[in-house]
Design a protein around this motif. Structure first.
Motif, short mmCIF file in Angstrom:
data_model
loop_
_atom_site.label_atom_id
_atom_site.label_comp_id
_atom_site.label_asym_id
_atom_site.label_seq_id
_atom_site.Cartn_x
_atom_site.Cartn_y
_atom_site.Cartn_z
N VAL A 180 0.85 -1.20 0.00
CA VAL A 180 0.00 0.00 0.00
C VAL A 180 0.88 1.24 0.00
N MET A 181 1.96 1.23 0.77
CA MET A 181 2.84 2.41 0.85
C MET A 181 3.43 2.74 -0.51
N HIS A 182 3.85 1.73 -1.26
CA HIS A 182 4.41 1.97 -2.59
C HIS A 182 3.33 2.56 -3.51
N ALA A 183 2.13 2.00 -3.47
CA ALA A 183 1.03 2.53 -4.29
C ALA A 183 0.73 3.98 -3.90
N TYR A 184 0.70 4.24 -2.61
CA TYR A 184 0.43 5.59 -2.11
C TYR A 184 1.48 6.59 -2.59
N ARG A 185 2.74 6.21 -2.50
CA ARG A 185 3.82 7.10 -2.96
C ARG A 185 3.73 7.37 -4.47
N LEU A 186 3.43 6.32 -5.24
CA LEU A 186 3.28 6.51 -6.69
C LEU A 186 2.12 7.45 -7.00
N LEU A 187 1.02 7.28 -6.28
CA LEU A 187 -0.14 8.14 -6.50
C LEU A 187 0.19 9.60 -6.19
N LEU A 188 0.95 9.82 -5.13
CA LEU A 188 1.32 11.20 -4.78
C LEU A 188 2.25 11.83 -5.81
N GLU A 189 3.03 11.00 -6.50
CA GLU A 189 3.99 11.50 -7.49
C GLU A 189 3.39 11.63 -8.89
N TRP A 190 2.19 11.05 -9.12
CA TRP A 190 1.60 11.10 -10.45
C TRP A 190 1.30 12.54 -10.83
N PRO A 191 1.75 12.97 -12.02
CA PRO A 191 1.55 14.37 -12.43
C PRO A 191 0.13 14.63 -12.96
N ASN A 192 -0.31 15.86 -12.78
CA ASN A 192 -1.54 16.39 -13.39
C ASN A 192 -2.80 15.57 -13.11
N LEU A 193 -2.92 15.01 -11.94
CA LEU A 193 -4.11 14.23 -11.64
C LEU A 193 -4.84 14.76 -10.41
N ASN A 194 -4.52 15.96 -9.99
CA ASN A 194 -5.12 16.51 -8.78
C ASN A 194 -6.63 16.71 -8.90
N ASP A 195 -7.14 16.91 -10.12
CA ASP A 195 -8.57 17.10 -10.31
C ASP A 195 -9.29 15.82 -10.71
N ASP A 196 -8.59 14.71 -10.74
CA ASP A 196 -9.15 13.44 -11.15
C ASP A 196 -9.80 12.75 -9.94
N PRO A 197 -11.13 12.52 -9.99
CA PRO A 197 -11.80 11.87 -8.85
C PRO A 197 -11.25 10.48 -8.56
N ALA A 198 -10.89 9.71 -9.59
CA ALA A 198 -10.34 8.37 -9.37
C ALA A 198 -9.02 8.45 -8.61
N HIS A 199 -8.23 9.44 -8.93
CA HIS A 199 -6.95 9.64 -8.22
C HIS A 199 -7.21 9.97 -6.76
N ALA A 200 -8.15 10.87 -6.51
CA ALA A 200 -8.47 11.27 -5.13
C ALA A 200 -8.97 10.08 -4.31
N VAL A 201 -9.82 9.25 -4.90
CA VAL A 201 -10.33 8.08 -4.20
C VAL A 201 -9.20 7.09 -3.91
N ALA A 202 -8.31 6.87 -4.87
CA ALA A 202 -7.20 5.95 -4.68
C ALA A 202 -6.28 6.43 -3.56
N VAL A 203 -5.99 7.72 -3.53
CA VAL A 203 -5.14 8.28 -2.47
C VAL A 203 -5.81 8.10 -1.11
N LYS A 204 -7.10 8.44 -1.01
CA LYS A 204 -7.81 8.30 0.27
C LYS A 204 -7.89 6.85 0.72
N THR A 205 -8.09 5.95 -0.22
CA THR A 205 -8.16 4.53 0.12
C THR A 205 -6.82 4.02 0.65
N CYS A 206 -5.74 4.43 0.01
CA CYS A 206 -4.41 4.02 0.48
C CYS A 206 -4.14 4.59 1.87
N LYS A 207 -4.52 5.83 2.10
CA LYS A 207 -4.36 6.43 3.42
C LYS A 207 -5.11 5.64 4.48
N ALA A 208 -6.34 5.26 4.16
CA ALA A 208 -7.16 4.49 5.10
C ALA A 208 -6.53 3.12 5.39
#
Length: 99
Positions: free
Chosen positions: A25-53
């Motif tokens: 999960v930590m690796h996925a979370y770090r990759l999601l945080l580094e992904w460019p230009n996806l701050n407005d993408d709802p799928a990105h936001a859900v993936a980040v929140k899910t990894c945090k949880a």
């Protein structure tokens, strides 16, 4: 097995199509945080929140994996399964040098 490890790793294509194996999960979370230009993408936001949880122990690592896979599929980032590629090549004959 660590609590944030995936049962089955996810392989995503990064940069110029370089396959990267994501096993936690930590690796996925770090990759999601580094992904460019996806701050407005709802799928990105859900993936980040899910990894945090999952990292907080609120949900299972496999739930975070499923959401990460859905995000990667949406953005065509999943690497093809090696077995599918090998099977496809073997249909043309057993000798890879003959076409």
């Amino acid at each position: 097995m660590k609590p944030d490890m995936f049962r089955t790793p996810v392989t995503v294509l990064l940069g110029l199509g370089i396959p990267t194996r994501v096993s936690t999960v930590m690796h996925a979370y770090r990759l999601l945080l580094e992904w460019p230009n996806l701050n407005d993408d709802p799928a990105h936001a859900v993936a980040v929140k899910t990894c945090k949880a999952a990292l907080a122990g609120e949900i299972e690592a496999e739930t975070a994996r499923s959401v990460f896979v859905a995000f990667a599929e949406k953005h065509d980032l999943l690497a093809p399964q090696i077995s599918a590629v090998v099977t496809s090549r073997n249909r043309h004959g057993s000798d890879p040098h003959l076409r």
